[in-house]
Scaffold this active site. Structure first.
Site, mmCIF file in Angstrom:
data_model
loop_
_atom_site.group_PDB
_atom_site.id
_atom_site.type_symbol
_atom_site.label_atom_id
_atom_site.label_comp_id
_atom_site.label_asym_id
_atom_site.label_seq_id
_atom_site.Cartn_x
_atom_site.Cartn_y
_atom_site.Cartn_z
ATOM 1 N N ASP A 90 -0.080 5.141 0.980
ATOM 2 C CA ASP A 90 -0.294 6.066 2.095
ATOM 3 C C ASP A 90 -0.425 5.314 3.416
ATOM 4 O O ASP A 90 -1.284 4.443 3.564
ATOM 5 C CB ASP A 90 -1.553 6.898 1.843
ATOM 6 C CG ASP A 90 -1.482 7.634 0.517
ATOM 7 O OD1 ASP A 90 -0.607 8.492 0.383
ATOM 8 O OD2 ASP A 90 -2.281 7.323 -0.381
ATOM 9 N N ASP A 115 0.869 -1.166 0.000
ATOM 10 C CA ASP A 115 0.000 0.000 0.000
ATOM 11 C C ASP A 115 0.914 1.226 0.000
ATOM 12 O O ASP A 115 2.106 1.119 0.323
ATOM 13 C CB ASP A 115 -0.894 -0.036 1.240
ATOM 14 C CG ASP A 115 -1.745 1.197 1.377
ATOM 15 O OD1 ASP A 115 -2.416 1.584 0.400
ATOM 16 O OD2 ASP A 115 -1.738 1.806 2.472
#
Length: 217
Positions: free
Chosen positions: A14, A12
């Site tokens: 953020d 991922d």
């Protein structure tokens, strides 16, 4: 957790590779005020780890969603230049140790926003799967399965790195192993094979078979 080679790493963005929390809160708060969202309704919606279109759909009628999604995209991209993204501990060191073709970024952000944030912290990702590329966002497994397909990787040999419950659920549903990072959510909210403070607790070893992985909680 130790996984023998070969393994493919799916990150991922953020809250995992970089932090944009201050930017997210700043932009979404301004957006909510522009669109007349009450503080109570805004507080009840989970912002992190979900596509903007899904968040907006929880708050506004369908006819207003396209305009509202476009506006939050403008606000967040503009905010990157204001220091809206900073690298998290361990990110640069781990990515620098990985060979080409062994990792990808899988984000709920749009491609424009994701790539702007990655550039801001000096990350050149070999592959980015963004909201633009999929029809069903996290917690659906589609984003992670697409990344594995693009890399020619067996989902069972992939490891997902996530800070949000929705992302970890997407990884599990894709049949992948999961590493939770305690960067935006408390440890008790993260259902993962192993939970670590950040990527500084993860190391990769290059072997003849490929990348092997160690993650220590």
């Amino acid at each position: 957790m130790k996984i023998e080679a070969p393994v493919t790493l799916l990150f991922d963005n953020d809250g995992t590779l970089l932090s944009s929390m201050e930017s997210v809160l700043r932009c979404w708060t301004a957006w909510a005020q522009e669109f007349g969202i009450s503080a109570e309704d805004f507080a009840a919606v989970e912002l992190h780890g979900r596509p903007a279109a899904d968040i907006v759909a929880d708050l506004l009628p369908p006819a207003r969603v396209p305009e509202a999604v476009g506006r939050i995209g403008e606000l967040e991209v503009e905010d990157v230049a204001k220091g809206g993204a900073v690298p998290l501990p361990g990110t640069a060191e781990l990515l620098a140790s990985l060979p080409e073709g062994s990792w990808a970024v899988v984000t709920s952000a749009t491609r424009e926003l994701a790539e702007a944030r990655l550039r801001a912290v000096g990350i050149e990702a070999p592959l980015v799967i963004a909201a633009d590329d999929i029809t069903r966002g996290k917690p659906d497994p589609e984003p992670y399965l697409l990344a594995a397909e693009k890399l020619g990787a067996d989902p069972a040999r992939c490891v997902v790195f996530e800070d949000a419950p929705a992302g970890l659920e997407a990884g599990r549903r894709a049949g992948m192993r999961t590493v939770g990072l305690v960067t935006t959510h408390p440890r008790e909210e993260l259902r993962a094979d192993v939970v670590v403070p950040n990527l500084s607790a993860v190391s990769a070893q290059i072997t003849a078979a490929g990348v092997a992985l160690t993650a220590a909680d």
